[in-house]
Design a protein around this motif. Structure first.
Motif, PDB file in Angstrom:
ATOM      1  N   LEU A   8      32.622  27.897  40.131  1.00  0.00           N
ATOM      2  CA  LEU A   8      32.379  29.291  40.466  1.00  0.00           C
ATOM      3  C   LEU A   8      31.086  29.368  41.263  1.00  0.00           C
ATOM      4  O   LEU A   8      30.056  28.817  40.840  1.00  0.00           O
ATOM      5  CB  LEU A   8      32.235  30.144  39.202  1.00  0.00           C
ATOM      6  CG  LEU A   8      33.398  30.158  38.220  1.00  0.00           C
ATOM      7  CD1 LEU A   8      33.029  30.940  36.969  1.00  0.00           C
ATOM      8  CD2 LEU A   8      34.636  30.748  38.876  1.00  0.00           C
ATOM      9  N   SER A  16      23.458  33.539  35.478  1.00  0.00           N
ATOM     10  CA  SER A  16      24.782  33.042  35.095  1.00  0.00           C
ATOM     11  C   SER A  16      24.695  32.044  33.945  1.00  0.00           C
ATOM     12  O   SER A  16      25.491  32.106  33.000  1.00  0.00           O
ATOM     13  CB  SER A  16      25.479  32.405  36.293  1.00  0.00           C
ATOM     14  OG  SER A  16      25.777  33.395  37.254  1.00  0.00           O
ATOM     15  N   MET A  68      34.948  38.667  46.354  1.00  0.00           N
ATOM     16  CA  MET A  68      35.816  38.108  45.335  1.00  0.00           C
ATOM     17  C   MET A  68      37.184  37.676  45.833  1.00  0.00           C
ATOM     18  O   MET A  68      37.763  36.772  45.291  1.00  0.00           O
ATOM     19  CB  MET A  68      36.020  39.087  44.182  1.00  0.00           C
ATOM     20  CG  MET A  68      34.887  39.085  43.229  1.00  0.00           C
ATOM     21  SD  MET A  68      34.672  37.424  42.613  1.00  0.00           S
ATOM     22  CE  MET A  68      33.700  37.728  41.224  1.00  0.00           C
ATOM     23  N   PHE A  72      42.080  34.820  43.095  1.00  0.00           N
ATOM     24  CA  PHE A  72      41.599  34.356  41.799  1.00  0.00           C
ATOM     25  C   PHE A  72      41.916  35.391  40.726  1.00  0.00           C
ATOM     26  O   PHE A  72      41.729  36.589  40.929  1.00  0.00           O
ATOM     27  CB  PHE A  72      40.082  34.123  41.859  1.00  0.00           C
ATOM     28  CG  PHE A  72      39.496  33.711  40.541  1.00  0.00           C
ATOM     29  CD1 PHE A  72      39.602  32.402  40.111  1.00  0.00           C
ATOM     30  CD2 PHE A  72      38.852  34.627  39.730  1.00  0.00           C
ATOM     31  CE1 PHE A  72      39.060  32.008  38.895  1.00  0.00           C
ATOM     32  CE2 PHE A  72      38.309  34.250  38.518  1.00  0.00           C
ATOM     33  CZ  PHE A  72      38.418  32.931  38.100  1.00  0.00           C
ATOM     34  N   HIS A  74      41.585  34.898  36.548  1.00  0.00           N
ATOM     35  CA  HIS A  74      40.587  34.893  35.492  1.00  0.00           C
ATOM     36  C   HIS A  74      40.499  33.524  34.838  1.00  0.00           C
ATOM     37  O   HIS A  74      41.353  32.672  35.034  1.00  0.00           O
ATOM     38  CB  HIS A  74      40.899  35.955  34.425  1.00  0.00           C
ATOM     39  CG  HIS A  74      42.212  35.742  33.737  1.00  0.00           C
ATOM     40  ND1 HIS A  74      43.392  36.278  34.196  1.00  0.00           N
ATOM     41  CD2 HIS A  74      42.548  35.015  32.635  1.00  0.00           C
ATOM     42  CE1 HIS A  74      44.389  35.915  33.402  1.00  0.00           C
ATOM     43  NE2 HIS A  74      43.909  35.131  32.445  1.00  0.00           N
ATOM     44  N   ARG A 114      33.504  40.644  32.186  1.00  0.00           N
ATOM     45  CA  ARG A 114      33.091  40.161  33.504  1.00  0.00           C
ATOM     46  C   ARG A 114      31.757  39.446  33.372  1.00  0.00           C
ATOM     47  O   ARG A 114      30.876  39.899  32.647  1.00  0.00           O
ATOM     48  CB  ARG A 114      32.925  41.312  34.487  1.00  0.00           C
ATOM     49  CG  ARG A 114      34.219  41.939  34.890  1.00  0.00           C
ATOM     50  CD  ARG A 114      34.054  42.785  36.163  1.00  0.00           C
ATOM     51  NE  ARG A 114      35.146  43.704  36.304  1.00  0.00           N
ATOM     52  CZ  ARG A 114      36.372  43.382  36.709  1.00  0.00           C
ATOM     53  NH1 ARG A 114      36.656  42.153  37.017  1.00  0.00           N
ATOM     54  NH2 ARG A 114      37.317  44.286  36.805  1.00  0.00           N
ATOM     55  N   ASP A 117      28.573  37.774  38.059  1.00  0.00           N
ATOM     56  CA  ASP A 117      29.067  37.789  39.426  1.00  0.00           C
ATOM     57  C   ASP A 117      30.398  38.514  39.570  1.00  0.00           C
ATOM     58  O   ASP A 117      30.962  38.572  40.654  1.00  0.00           O
ATOM     59  CB  ASP A 117      29.200  36.353  39.939  1.00  0.00           C
ATOM     60  CG  ASP A 117      27.842  35.722  40.133  1.00  0.00           C
ATOM     61  OD1 ASP A 117      27.194  36.015  41.154  1.00  0.00           O
ATOM     62  OD2 ASP A 117      27.412  34.961  39.248  1.00  0.00           O
ATOM     63  N   TYR A 119      33.261  37.712  37.885  1.00  0.00           N
ATOM     64  CA  TYR A 119      34.435  36.914  37.531  1.00  0.00           C
ATOM     65  C   TYR A 119      35.017  37.411  36.210  1.00  0.00           C
ATOM     66  O   TYR A 119      34.280  37.684  35.263  1.00  0.00           O
ATOM     67  CB  TYR A 119      34.080  35.437  37.404  1.00  0.00           C
ATOM     68  CG  TYR A 119      33.709  34.785  38.705  1.00  0.00           C
ATOM     69  CD1 TYR A 119      34.675  34.537  39.683  1.00  0.00           C
ATOM     70  CD2 TYR A 119      32.398  34.418  38.967  1.00  0.00           C
ATOM     71  CE1 TYR A 119      34.336  33.937  40.887  1.00  0.00           C
ATOM     72  CE2 TYR A 119      32.050  33.815  40.173  1.00  0.00           C
ATOM     73  CZ  TYR A 119      33.019  33.585  41.128  1.00  0.00           C
ATOM     74  OH  TYR A 119      32.690  33.001  42.315  1.00  0.00           O
TER      75      TYR A 119
END
Length: 127
Positions: A8, A16, A68, A72, A74, A114, A117, A119
């Motif tokens: 990622l 992160s 994003m 993609f 999850h 989430r 970022d 994701y």
């Protein structure tokens, strides 16, 4: 053969790392820096890379945001107590955008959060 890792791209590596280690319970396995090509990698996971699939967080020094895209979906993570984990994540400022509850048309209890970022992470309760 086995799945080794998922990469990622992240805008702020320390934010992160903190999210995945402090809120999601992973551990930082290793970190490396490439000065010539200006990127840093951090590998995180629930176990060692020799035994489990991990996440590779990639921080490109010259970039602090990404689009994003729509391909993609999850990452999915099995959890013991989905309600407690979601409460913990929310108490620490995390985004639980699909509250814990049964999946539509099924019995599995899921939630979605989430990362910093954006994701998506699906939490699936496994007792």
């Amino acid at each position: 053969m086995r799945l080794l890792h998922t990469m990622l791209r992240v805008a702020d590596l320390q934010v992160s790392i903190d999210f995945y280690t402090k809120l999601m319970g992973m551990k930082l396995l290793r970190k490396s820096e490439n000065k010539e090509y200006q990127y840093t990698l951090a590998f995180i996971g629930y176990g060692e890379e020799t035994d489990t699939t991990v996440l590779e967080l990639t921080y490109n020094w010259d970039k602090n945001s990404y689009q994003m895209g729509d391909a993609f979906g999850h990452i999915a993570i099995a959890v013991d107590d989905i309600y407690a984990l979601c409460a913990f994540i929310e108490q620490h400022g995390g985004d639980v955008y699909r509250k814990p509850g049964p999946v539509k048309g099924g019995k599995s209890v899921i939630a979605f959060v989430r990362d910093p970022d954006g994701y998506a992470i699906e939490l699936i309760e496994r007792k």
